[in-house]
Write a protein that holds these residues in place. Structure first.
Motif, PDB file in Angstrom:
ATOM      1  N   THR A  67     123.205  -0.878  54.516  1.00 51.25           N
ATOM      2  CA  THR A  67     122.603   0.419  54.772  1.00 51.25           C
ATOM      3  C   THR A  67     122.481   1.154  53.446  1.00 51.25           C
ATOM      4  O   THR A  67     123.126   0.767  52.456  1.00 51.25           O
ATOM      5  CB  THR A  67     123.409   1.247  55.801  1.00 51.25           C
TER       6      THR A  67
ATOM      7  N   LYS B 265     113.028  -2.954  50.546  1.00 55.37           N
ATOM      8  CA  LYS B 265     114.081  -3.574  51.372  1.00 55.37           C
ATOM      9  C   LYS B 265     114.066  -5.094  51.244  1.00 55.37           C
ATOM     10  O   LYS B 265     115.105  -5.740  51.320  1.00 55.37           O
ATOM     11  CB  LYS B 265     113.918  -3.171  52.843  1.00 55.37           C
TER      12      LYS B 265
ATOM     13  N   MET C  13     120.581  -4.678  59.111  1.00 56.43           N
ATOM     14  CA  MET C  13     120.363  -3.459  58.337  1.00 56.43           C
ATOM     15  C   MET C  13     120.476  -2.275  59.288  1.00 56.43           C
ATOM     16  O   MET C  13     119.971  -2.316  60.415  1.00 56.43           O
ATOM     17  CB  MET C  13     118.989  -3.493  57.673  1.00 56.43           C
TER      18      MET C  13
ATOM     19  N   LYS D 262     112.843   5.171  63.583  1.00 56.73           N
ATOM     20  CA  LYS D 262     112.459   4.233  64.637  1.00 56.73           C
ATOM     21  C   LYS D 262     111.048   4.530  65.157  1.00 56.73           C
ATOM     22  O   LYS D 262     110.705   5.666  65.434  1.00 56.73           O
ATOM     23  CB  LYS D 262     113.457   4.287  65.793  1.00 56.73           C
TER      24      LYS D 262
ATOM     25  N   TRP E 118     108.547   1.366  59.505  1.00 56.69           N
ATOM     26  CA  TRP E 118     109.700   0.618  60.005  1.00 56.69           C
ATOM     27  C   TRP E 118     109.321  -0.425  61.043  1.00 56.69           C
ATOM     28  O   TRP E 118     110.001  -1.438  61.189  1.00 56.69           O
ATOM     29  CB  TRP E 118     110.811   1.564  60.472  1.00 56.69           C
TER      30      TRP E 118
ATOM     31  N   GLU F 290     110.571  -4.130  60.545  1.00 58.25           N
ATOM     32  CA  GLU F 290     111.199  -4.884  61.636  1.00 58.25           C
ATOM     33  C   GLU F 290     110.545  -6.250  61.812  1.00 58.25           C
ATOM     34  O   GLU F 290     111.232  -7.261  61.960  1.00 58.25           O
ATOM     35  CB  GLU F 290     111.091  -4.110  62.954  1.00 58.25           C
TER      36      GLU F 290
ATOM     37  N   ILE G 274     117.630  -5.178  62.808  1.00 57.58           N
ATOM     38  CA  ILE G 274     117.623  -3.766  62.410  1.00 57.58           C
ATOM     39  C   ILE G 274     118.326  -2.967  63.508  1.00 57.58           C
ATOM     40  O   ILE G 274     117.974  -3.074  64.677  1.00 57.58           O
ATOM     41  CB  ILE G 274     116.183  -3.228  62.235  1.00 57.58           C
TER      42      ILE G 274
ATOM     43  N   TYR H  47     119.342   0.914  64.711  1.00 63.17           N
ATOM     44  CA  TYR H  47     119.065   2.330  64.509  1.00 63.17           C
ATOM     45  C   TYR H  47     120.223   3.150  65.072  1.00 63.17           C
ATOM     46  O   TYR H  47     120.633   2.955  66.211  1.00 63.17           O
ATOM     47  CB  TYR H  47     117.768   2.727  65.221  1.00 63.17           C
TER      48      TYR H  47
END
Length: 137
Positions: free
Chosen positions: A7, A78, A90, A97, A102, A106, A116, A118
């Motif tokens: 993170t 990333k 991650m 989200k 993202w 993903e 991933i 959230y």
């Protein structure tokens, strides 16, 4: 097999929201790597320099018992981070989200076998709120 989590954050004016993310992330993995955003990246992307200097923010995060390793975050790539660290999961705030960026991340990471997660964004305390309070004093 050991699950490695990753993170990132600025972690300026460290508060309970930061601690909660690190604690919850560590519950999901065996080894947690945390990227701390450099002063330069924060200034360039967010338009504001952190109150707490980078080296001190790194030390603060390193002292948290849920964190196994701290690395500098000097860009938001990333995929580059994954290439260097080979994490399996991650952790990201849920305010990201469903965003186009993202959703693409993903998809890319799913192909690499990276999950991933959230986590809920802490609304009652944030570095922005703390910064605003400090400027009013």
């Amino acid at each position: 097999m050991k699950k490695i989590g990753y993170t990132t954050g600025v972690f300026d004016l460290f508060h309970i929201g930061h601690l909660n993310v690190l604690k919850r992330a560590r519950l999901e993995c065996d080894y947690l790597i945390v990227g701390v955003t450099s002063d330069e990246l924060s200034s360039t992307v967010k338009g504001k320099k952190p109150v707490i200097p980078f080296v001190e923010r790194m030390e603060i995060v390193e002292a948290i018992k849920f964190v196994d390793e701290v690395v500098p975050q000097t860009n938001y790539d990333k995929r580059e981070a994954w290439s260097n660290l080979k994490f399996d999961m991650m952790f990201v705030g849920d305010d990201w989200k469903g965003t186009e960026k993202w959703n693409a991340i993903e998809t890319e990471f799913n192909a690499l076998g990276v999950e991933i997660f959230y986590f809920p964004y802490t609304t009652h305390t944030s570095s922005t709120i703390l910064r605003d309070v400090l400027t009013r004093i």
